[in-house]
Design a protein around this motif. Structure first.
Motif, mmCIF file in Angstrom:
data_model
loop_
_atom_site.group_PDB
_atom_site.id
_atom_site.type_symbol
_atom_site.label_atom_id
_atom_site.label_comp_id
_atom_site.label_asym_id
_atom_site.label_seq_id
_atom_site.Cartn_x
_atom_site.Cartn_y
_atom_site.Cartn_z
ATOM 1 N N GLY A 94 42.080 50.421 8.960
ATOM 2 C CA GLY A 94 41.141 51.415 8.047
ATOM 3 C C GLY A 94 39.843 51.326 8.325
ATOM 4 N N ASN A 95 39.387 50.225 8.734
ATOM 5 C CA ASN A 95 37.894 50.137 9.093
ATOM 6 C C ASN A 95 37.770 50.549 10.349
ATOM 7 O OD1 ASN A 95 36.707 49.744 6.428
ATOM 8 N ND2 ASN A 95 37.468 47.589 6.508
ATOM 9 N N TYR A 116 39.116 53.105 12.005
ATOM 10 C CA TYR A 116 39.186 54.632 11.689
ATOM 11 C C TYR A 116 37.727 54.996 11.222
ATOM 12 C CZ TYR A 116 39.528 58.805 8.960
ATOM 13 O OH TYR A 116 39.307 60.086 8.400
ATOM 14 N N THR A 117 37.067 54.178 10.150
ATOM 15 C CA THR A 117 35.801 54.590 9.768
ATOM 16 C C THR A 117 34.714 54.183 11.066
ATOM 17 O OG1 THR A 117 36.041 53.845 7.567
ATOM 18 C CG2 THR A 117 33.943 53.660 8.447
ATOM 19 N N VAL A 120 43.719 54.498 16.206
ATOM 20 C CA VAL A 120 42.453 54.360 15.890
ATOM 21 C C VAL A 120 41.348 54.210 16.938
ATOM 22 C CG1 VAL A 120 43.113 53.881 13.404
ATOM 23 C CG2 VAL A 120 42.750 52.046 15.067
ATOM 24 N N SER A 179 33.112 57.637 6.706
ATOM 25 C CA SER A 179 34.537 58.484 6.761
ATOM 26 C C SER A 179 34.914 58.843 5.387
ATOM 27 C CB SER A 179 35.500 57.151 7.303
ATOM 28 O OG SER A 179 35.720 56.215 6.305
ATOM 29 N N GLY A 196 36.047 56.850 3.055
ATOM 30 C CA GLY A 196 36.733 55.785 2.391
ATOM 31 C C GLY A 196 35.793 54.918 1.653
ATOM 32 N N TRP A 234 33.980 49.194 2.832
ATOM 33 C CA TRP A 234 33.280 48.969 4.035
ATOM 34 C C TRP A 234 31.928 48.383 3.781
ATOM 35 C CZ3 TRP A 234 28.674 51.046 5.764
ATOM 36 C CH2 TRP A 234 28.390 50.998 7.493
ATOM 37 N N TYR A 267 36.753 45.213 -2.145
ATOM 38 C CA TYR A 267 37.713 45.391 -1.167
ATOM 39 C C TYR A 267 37.495 44.380 -0.201
ATOM 40 C CZ TYR A 267 39.140 50.253 -1.970
ATOM 41 O OH TYR A 267 40.076 51.196 -2.711
#
Length: 534
Positions: A81-82, A84-85, A122, A395, A397, A400, A428
């Motif tokens: 996920g990060n 992707y960011t 990613v 991103s 989200g 982060w 998170y």
């Protein structure tokens, strides 16, 4: 030397001083070799969810390559996920993925997984150390691609049994391909595009940061009498927000962007792949448009670009400036951010906008990491920061910011780092607080505690007609003092303006250690700029 040693020495030759990671069994050869190095430090994170943004925040704050080490398939999955960011924000990131021992891969052992396919979703490129014969080439290829624009994560899969093999090779610094400048003719075309417009505007994205081109973009804007907008969700402030030509971040709504652009007849986009927006809205951008930057995958928000060139952003802007010198300066005052009045003090409550304004004033020389949710527009309204010293995930989200701030604090120890984070976001990757404590940073973490996903409720008002019960995160009421105690951070709190003023006095302007400041807010009191969020 062993391949693990060759990899680490090659990283050192290319200026790498920190590897962030959450290691497991398959990373033992790499960590063991790293502990023997004097210049290279392995920064342990307690999860991959924290490790990736720590490396990302470090890279953005230092304007350098970030390196993160992930633990085979489960660890890579946790970090995706990060990653992707980081890709959305254009961060140069080398991802060292621990592969399972190749000698028993045919048995589908624990931790095995389709690493190339997972990382490929990613990362802009994936390389694998297959044998001792291709190890040197693939280490260098991975580094070269990671250092070549357009930036994004690049994965290098490192099986532990191969890292232990011996090779005869000398580590060297790689030479990454550099973007070219504009031709003289093209520079003149861009200058003509801008100089013939009655009211041009400049829109800046991450390429300006990574090219260190903020000063050149401001100079061009001043010559033209044109405003500079930051594109929506730009992950690093591309130009100084205290500049008289800075017009603020564009809202993440095409309709609102069109309203901002209405006075302008020409738009020059410096970097980026397009305008990132949130909720769907229809609008036209009839202005003539031009673009220059790093990524040929760019899309025009409406119609086609009149001019578009992949080029070194800093050099190209300087070339255009030189051509503008030969053309009459366009009259007109620079555009500035519209003033917003501070709300009045509240009786027995703390207004979030007043708190943000006061913190920005007290820590005006800090590097700011912002994941404050609905207060983000307040931060952008009043911040007066230098280019590159305001970071967001980019991103859209959450989760982060806290870990990214720890990475920034490790990379820029000479600077105060302030992270302003919503209470939901802070949960998170709160384990990043341990890494900050372990490495002796002096980060100020400001938690905006309204016990709501206020940003989602703002969207719910537009999409569902009102706030939703599912976006409330109480009971129980979160106690961030316990989190601070767990990781040996100093803890202070404020629920009224009087309390808050007292906190500021005790904090001073330069912290001596890590501090968590919890602001206990009434969820019914919205930031004054909340309507800009969507």
């Amino acid at each position: 030397m062993k391949i693990s040693e060759f990899l680490l020495q090659t990283l050192e030759k290319n200026g790498v001083t920190h590897i962030f990671g959450n290691p497991g069994t398959t990373e033992i050869p790499l960590v063991r070799a790293c502990e023997k190095r004097k210049k290279l430090k392995y920064v342990v994170a307690l999860s991959e969810v924290a490790a990736v943004p720590m490396a990302d925040g470090y890279a953005r704050a230092t304007r350098a390559l970030g390196v993160v080490n992930l633990h085979v398939a489960p660890g890579l999955g946790n970090g995706m996920g990060n990653l992707y960011t980081a890709g959305i924000a254009g961060t140069p990131l080398l991802v060292l993925v621990g592969g399972q021992d190749r000698r028993f891969l045919h048995t589908n052992p624990i931790l095995w997984g389709p690493l190339e396919k997972m990382a490929g979703s990613v990362c802009k490129a994936v390389f694998t150390l297959n044998t001792r014969y291709d190890a040197v080439a693939n280490v260098q290829r991975a580094l070269r691609v990671a250092l070549t624009p357009p930036y994004a994560p690049v994965a290098l899969i490192c099986p532990p049994d191969l890292l232990e093999q011996e090779i005869d090779a000398a580590p060297v610094a790689v030479t990454a391909p550099a973007l070219s400048s504009l031709s003289d003719e093209d520079a003149q075309r861009y200058a003509r595009f801008l100089s013939t417009a009655k009211s041009p505007a400049l829109i800046a994205a991450e390429d300006v940061h990574w090219s260190n081109a903020g000063a050149e973009l401001e100079k061009l804007a001043m010559k033209l009498g044109a405003p500079v907008y930051a594109a929506p969700y730009t992950g690093v402030l591309p130009v100084a927000s205290l500049s008289p030509c800075y017009a603020g971040y564009l809202p993440p709504s095409l309709r609102q962007i069109a309203e901002r652009f209405a006075p302008h007849d020409a738009l020059l986009f410096a970097g980026g792949r397009g305008l990132r927006t949130t909720l769907y809205s229809e609008a036209r951008l009839p202005q003539k448009k031009a673009w220059l930057g790093n990524d040929a995958a760019v899309l025009s928000a409406d119609g086609e670009f009149e001019l578009a060139q992949v080029a070194d952003t800093r050099g190209a802007l300087q070339q255009i400036i030189n051509k503008i010198n030969k053309i009459k300066k366009i009259p007109g005052a620079n555009s500035v951010r519209a003033a917003v009045a501070l709300p009045a003090k509240l009786d027995k409550k703390l207004h979030p906008s007043r708190a943000i304004h006061a913190l920005l004033d007290r820590f005006r020389d800090a590097i700011w990491v912002d994941e404050s949710g609905l207060s983000t527009s307040d931060v952008r309204q009043w911040m007066e920061l230098k280019a590159g010293e305001y970071l967001i995930n980019g991103s859209g989200g959450i989760g982060w910011g806290l870990a990214a701030a720890v990475g920034a604090a490790i990379g820029r120890r000479e600077r105060q780092v302030v992270a302003v984070i919503g209470d939901g976001s802070a949960l998170y990757a709160s384990e990043a607080l341990w890494s900050a404590g372990h490495h002796g940073t002096r980060l100020l973490l400001v938690v905006l505690s309204n016990r709501r996903y206020a940003t989602l409720n703002e969207a719910a008002h537009r999409l569902a007609g009102g706030a939703l019960d599912s976006f409330t995160i109480e009971p129980p009421v979160l106690d961030f003092s316990g989190l601070a105690k767990l990781y040996d951070w100093r803890y202070v709190q404020a629920a009224t303006e009087k309390d808050f003023d007292a906190c500021l006095k005790t904090l001073g302007k330069k912290l001596q250690g890590n501090t968590l400041l919890e602001l206990k807010l009434d969820p019914a009191v919205k930031p004054v700029t909340a309507s800009r969020h969507f």
